[in-house]
Design a protein around this motif. Structure first.
Motif, PDB file in Angstrom:
ATOM      1  N   GLY A  60     -15.754  12.648 -49.984  1.00 48.08           N
ATOM      2  CA  GLY A  60     -15.009  13.886 -49.787  1.00 48.08           C
ATOM      3  C   GLY A  60     -15.281  14.381 -48.379  1.00 48.08           C
ATOM      4  O   GLY A  60     -16.440  14.545 -47.988  1.00 48.08           O
ATOM      5  N   TRP A  61     -14.224  14.602 -47.597  1.00 46.84           N
ATOM      6  CA  TRP A  61     -14.345  15.023 -46.203  1.00 46.84           C
ATOM      7  C   TRP A  61     -13.692  16.388 -46.033  1.00 46.84           C
ATOM      8  O   TRP A  61     -12.500  16.543 -46.283  1.00 46.84           O
ATOM      9  N   SER A  62     -14.467  17.376 -45.600  1.00 44.98           N
ATOM     10  CA  SER A  62     -14.001  18.755 -45.434  1.00 44.98           C
ATOM     11  C   SER A  62     -13.583  19.020 -43.987  1.00 44.98           C
ATOM     12  O   SER A  62     -14.328  18.728 -43.047  1.00 44.98           O
TER      13      SER A  62
ATOM     14  N   GLY B  80     -11.592  21.321 -36.160  1.00 41.49           N
ATOM     15  CA  GLY B  80     -10.707  20.173 -36.331  1.00 41.49           C
ATOM     16  C   GLY B  80     -11.405  18.880 -36.717  1.00 41.49           C
ATOM     17  O   GLY B  80     -10.744  17.871 -36.961  1.00 41.49           O
ATOM     18  N   THR B  81     -12.727  18.879 -36.753  1.00 39.62           N
ATOM     19  CA  THR B  81     -13.468  17.695 -37.173  1.00 39.62           C
ATOM     20  C   THR B  81     -13.620  17.716 -38.695  1.00 39.62           C
ATOM     21  O   THR B  81     -13.309  18.709 -39.354  1.00 39.62           O
ATOM     22  N   PHE B  82     -14.122  16.618 -39.240  1.00 41.41           N
ATOM     23  CA  PHE B  82     -14.349  16.524 -40.674  1.00 41.41           C
ATOM     24  C   PHE B  82     -15.836  16.322 -40.961  1.00 41.41           C
ATOM     25  O   PHE B  82     -16.522  15.620 -40.223  1.00 41.41           O
ATOM     26  N   LYS B  83     -16.303  16.952 -42.035  1.00 44.30           N
ATOM     27  CA  LYS B  83     -17.704  16.871 -42.448  1.00 44.30           C
ATOM     28  C   LYS B  83     -17.764  16.192 -43.810  1.00 44.30           C
ATOM     29  O   LYS B  83     -17.048  16.577 -44.739  1.00 44.30           O
ATOM     30  N   LEU B  84     -18.647  15.186 -43.945  1.00 44.50           N
ATOM     31  CA  LEU B  84     -18.837  14.487 -45.214  1.00 44.50           C
ATOM     32  C   LEU B  84     -19.516  15.418 -46.214  1.00 44.50           C
ATOM     33  O   LEU B  84     -20.600  15.937 -45.953  1.00 44.50           O
ATOM     34  N   LEU B  85     -18.876  15.637 -47.360  1.00 44.01           N
ATOM     35  CA  LEU B  85     -19.448  16.481 -48.406  1.00 44.01           C
ATOM     36  C   LEU B  85     -20.300  15.679 -49.373  1.00 44.01           C
ATOM     37  O   LEU B  85     -21.294  16.171 -49.899  1.00 44.01           O
TER      38      LEU B  85
END
Length: 128
Positions: free
Chosen positions: A107-109, A114-119
């Motif tokens: 799951g990527w938030s 504008g970047t994505f963080k791994l949940l």
């Protein structure tokens, strides 16, 4: 016999007793990491589908971002959108795999810059 060795033997025996008494795994296999849940549906090594969702045990109700669901020979990325508990990204699989194969979800938030963080990145083995 020293205390450490006695405790080690007792712990080993207790662990073996718990493992022998544990019920056998069956059909669908599910796992959770960081509030993201993955389920591989099927039985006997056959995987009908694999899906990702926000776990009902998560500390948050949803996120805006995307899922990646993948296994030994498949990979699927969802659209970037709002995902909440109950919304799933379902990937039809329809194949059999040898024991021990992993089926995973990420799951990527979407972050404000504008970047994505791994949940979370849960994985499960083939359903048995």
């Amino acid at each position: 016999m020293n205390t450490f060795r006695t405790a080690s033997i007792a712990l080993t025996a207790a662990t073996a007793a718990v493992l022998m008494a544990a019920p056998a795994a069956h059909a669908d296999e599910s796992g959770m990491s960081g509030g993201i849940s993955v389920t591989a549906r099927g039985e006997g090594g056959y995987v009908r589908n694999t899906y990702a969702t926000v776990s009902s045990l998560s500390s948050y109700l949803g996120f805006t971002g995307f899922y990646k669901v993948y296994g030994p020979d498949y990979s699927s990325v969802s659209p970037t959108q709002r995902w909440s508990t109950g919304n799933v990204w379902n990937v039809p699989v329809g194949r059999s795999y040898p024991d021990g194969q992993q089926h995973c979800a990420e799951g990527w938030s979407l972050q404000s810059d504008g970047t994505f963080k791994l949940l979370g990145r849960p994985c499960v083995q083939n359903p048995v």
